[in-house]
Scaffold this motif. Structure first.
Motif, short mmCIF file in Angstrom:
data_model
loop_
_atom_site.label_atom_id
_atom_site.label_comp_id
_atom_site.label_asym_id
_atom_site.label_seq_id
_atom_site.Cartn_x
_atom_site.Cartn_y
_atom_site.Cartn_z
N VAL A 156 0.85 -1.30 0.10
CA VAL A 156 -0.12 0.23 -0.16
C VAL A 156 1.14 1.13 0.03
CG1 VAL A 156 -1.60 1.37 1.22
CG2 VAL A 156 -1.64 -1.05 1.20
N GLN A 157 0.79 2.03 -0.95
CA GLN A 157 1.47 3.36 -1.00
C GLN A 157 1.04 4.30 0.30
OE1 GLN A 157 3.81 4.20 -2.95
NE2 GLN A 157 4.15 6.18 -1.98
N PRO A 158 1.93 4.64 1.31
CA PRO A 158 1.50 5.19 2.37
C PRO A 158 1.75 6.80 2.11
CG PRO A 158 3.87 4.71 2.45
CD PRO A 158 3.55 4.15 0.92
N THR A 159 0.38 7.24 2.10
CA THR A 159 0.09 8.63 1.99
C THR A 159 -0.68 9.34 3.16
OG1 THR A 159 -1.87 8.16 0.75
CG2 THR A 159 0.35 8.41 -0.58
N SER A 160 -0.44 10.38 3.48
CA SER A 160 -1.51 11.21 4.71
C SER A 160 -1.24 10.27 5.77
CB SER A 160 -2.85 11.04 4.10
OG SER A 160 -3.45 11.94 4.89
N LEU A 161 -0.15 10.04 6.43
CA LEU A 161 -0.12 9.29 7.67
C LEU A 161 -0.13 10.34 8.84
CD1 LEU A 161 2.84 6.86 6.90
CD2 LEU A 161 0.34 6.61 6.52
N HIS A 162 -1.29 10.73 9.43
CA HIS A 162 -1.31 11.61 10.43
C HIS A 162 -1.67 11.02 11.72
CE1 HIS A 162 -5.28 10.62 8.81
NE2 HIS A 162 -5.88 11.10 10.07
N GLY A 163 -1.41 11.82 12.79
CA GLY A 163 -1.54 11.33 14.17
C GLY A 163 -0.61 11.76 15.29
N PRO A 164 -0.94 11.68 16.28
CA PRO A 164 0.14 12.22 17.29
C PRO A 164 1.35 11.37 17.63
CG PRO A 164 -1.88 10.82 18.53
CD PRO A 164 -2.06 11.18 16.85
N LEU A 165 2.09 11.87 18.36
CA LEU A 165 3.55 11.31 18.50
C LEU A 165 3.79 10.96 20.05
CD1 LEU A 165 6.07 13.56 16.50
CD2 LEU A 165 5.62 11.10 16.02
N PHE A 166 4.18 9.86 20.39
CA PHE A 166 4.41 9.26 21.75
C PHE A 166 5.71 9.00 21.89
CE2 PHE A 166 0.09 8.90 20.87
CZ PHE A 166 -0.88 9.32 21.71
N ASP A 167 6.19 8.92 23.20
CA ASP A 167 7.76 8.73 23.39
C ASP A 167 7.89 7.17 24.07
OD1 ASP A 167 7.04 9.05 25.94
OD2 ASP A 167 8.93 10.17 26.50
N GLN A 168 6.63 6.68 24.36
CA GLN A 168 6.67 5.13 25.03
C GLN A 168 5.64 4.50 24.38
OE1 GLN A 168 7.56 4.53 29.11
NE2 GLN A 168 8.22 6.52 29.40
N PHE A 169 5.92 3.20 24.33
CA PHE A 169 4.87 2.07 23.74
C PHE A 169 3.53 2.14 24.65
CE2 PHE A 169 7.56 -0.42 20.75
CZ PHE A 169 7.10 0.02 19.46
N SER A 170 4.12 2.14 26.26
CA SER A 170 2.80 2.26 27.00
C SER A 170 1.94 3.28 26.67
CB SER A 170 3.48 2.28 28.30
OG SER A 170 4.14 3.43 28.64
N PHE A 171 2.24 4.66 26.37
CA PHE A 171 1.20 5.73 26.12
C PHE A 171 0.53 5.40 25.14
CE2 PHE A 171 4.77 8.62 28.16
CZ PHE A 171 4.47 8.41 29.48
N ILE A 172 1.24 4.51 23.85
CA ILE A 172 0.50 4.64 22.61
C ILE A 172 -0.68 3.68 22.90
CG2 ILE A 172 0.64 3.43 20.42
CD1 ILE A 172 3.17 4.55 19.80
N VAL A 173 -0.45 2.43 23.68
CA VAL A 173 -1.15 1.49 24.01
C VAL A 173 -2.66 2.07 24.65
CG1 VAL A 173 -1.84 -0.70 25.36
CG2 VAL A 173 0.52 -0.56 23.92
N GLY A 174 -2.06 2.81 25.89
CA GLY A 174 -3.37 3.84 26.43
C GLY A 174 -4.06 4.41 25.51
N ALA A 175 -3.50 5.23 24.78
CA ALA A 175 -4.13 5.92 23.78
C ALA A 175 -5.21 5.20 22.88
CB ALA A 175 -3.13 6.85 22.83
N ALA A 176 -4.55 4.05 22.34
CA ALA A 176 -5.44 3.28 21.66
C ALA A 176 -6.57 2.89 22.15
CB ALA A 176 -4.51 2.02 21.20
#
Length: 317
Positions: A212-232
């Motif tokens: 898949v051609q990756p275009t328009s990849l938008h979203g916030p940044l996190f510095d740890q996986f634990s934060f990403i899992v919590g946000a998900a």
């Protein structure tokens, strides 16, 4: 190497100095240590005579660390903390061995910690102390016996052994899955994607692996996986995370795994120990147990790959 005793001040002098440096006050240090102000002052004078240089600048009723005194205070504070930790570890397990292990925060909480009951049951004579770290470090700067790190097999002055790969999977809540009507990999392009600061191209690599051609990849940044899992889990977006970090959430239905070609990170998880330190029986036992747990995890990942291959075969035919 033998320790030269002439360089070792008494602990009473060091305790008075550390407290005085922290409070920038002999009076406050005396109150903390339950001593008189004059006793603390005498301790500081004795330590300065031992060192041959001033640690504080005295100005009427105030004291201020010198530049050298400030550096010395940091070193002494760390040394006293190490002595305290070693004493606590010994008291906790005077008859057996102790292992101090550095581990990445999310790996430690999500993968290693839930397995520790098994290790403790099998080896009640070994005390395992865990300390988190985010980046590689030099073992000469701390008292860790070993570390689990993510990266390459290169760690100067260390014996490094491979543990396991990292396979990333996209996950999101069932509500987000239905709201965006995810059915194909390219459908994820329209959704908010959660990114890890240290791996900014992870989603791009995942889309490329799915053709898949990756275009328009938008979203916030996190510095740890634990934060990403919590946000998900909160429905903030789709997360691309190592599957072993979200096993529980997937099994309970809190997160859905998007079926796709598994993507393996370029780096991997490694076990490292300093060559300058002898291999203790306790550390060897823990390493052996760790490899057994990793073998079980790798077996699960192999089964999932086989299930995915069968899924592709059914989908094609």
């Amino acid at each position: 190497m033998a320790i030269a005793r002439r360089f070792l001040p008494s602990t009473s002098l060091l305790y008075s100095f550390e407290a005085s440096a922290r409070h920038q006050s002999f009076t406050s240090a005396a109150e903390e240590l339950n001593l008189t102000q004059s006793a603390v002052s005498r301790h500081i004078r004795a330590l300065e005579e031992h060192l041959g240089a001033a640690l504080f600048t005295r100005d009427r009723q105030t004291v201020r660390l010198t530049q050298a005194g400030d550096a010395y205070a940091r070193e002494i504070r760390a040394a006293l903390r190490y002595i305290s930790s070693a004493t606590l570890a010994f008291r906790a397990n005077p008859g057996g061995g102790t292992v101090s292990l550095g581990v990445l925060p999310t790996l430690g909480t999500q993968w290693l910690a839930p397995r520790l009951a098994s290790f403790m049951e099998q080896h009640p004579d070994i005390t395992l102390n865990l300390y988190t770290h985010l980046h590689a470090f030099e073992f000469t700067e701390n008292t860790l016996d070993a570390s689990i790190h993510f990266g390459t097999a290169e760690w100067p002055g260390s014996e490094v052994s491979y543990l396991m790969p990292e396979r990333l999977v996209p996950v999101c809540t069932p509500e987000l899955y239905e709201r965006f009507s995810f059915r194909k990999c390219e459908d994820l392009l329209s959704a908010p994607l959660l990114h890890l600061v240290s791996r900014p191209d992870a989603w791009e690599r995942w889309f490329v692996a799915q053709n898949v051609q990756p275009t328009s990849l938008h979203g916030p940044l996190f510095d740890q996986f634990s934060f990403i899992v919590g946000a998900a889990l909160g429905g903030a977006g789709c997360a691309l995370v190592p599957r072993f970090l979200v096993e529980k959430e997937i099994s309970t239905g809190q997160l859905l795994e998007f079926v796709a070609r598994p993507v393996e990170s370029e780096d991997a998880y490694y076990f490292a120990r300093p060559l300058a330190r002898s291999l203790s029986g306790a550390l060897e036992t823990f390493h052996r147990w760790l490899l057994q747990e990793v073998a079980v995890e790798n077996g699960r990942q192999t089964q999932r790959r086989h299930k995915f291959q069968r899924y592709l075969e059914v989908a094609k035919g």
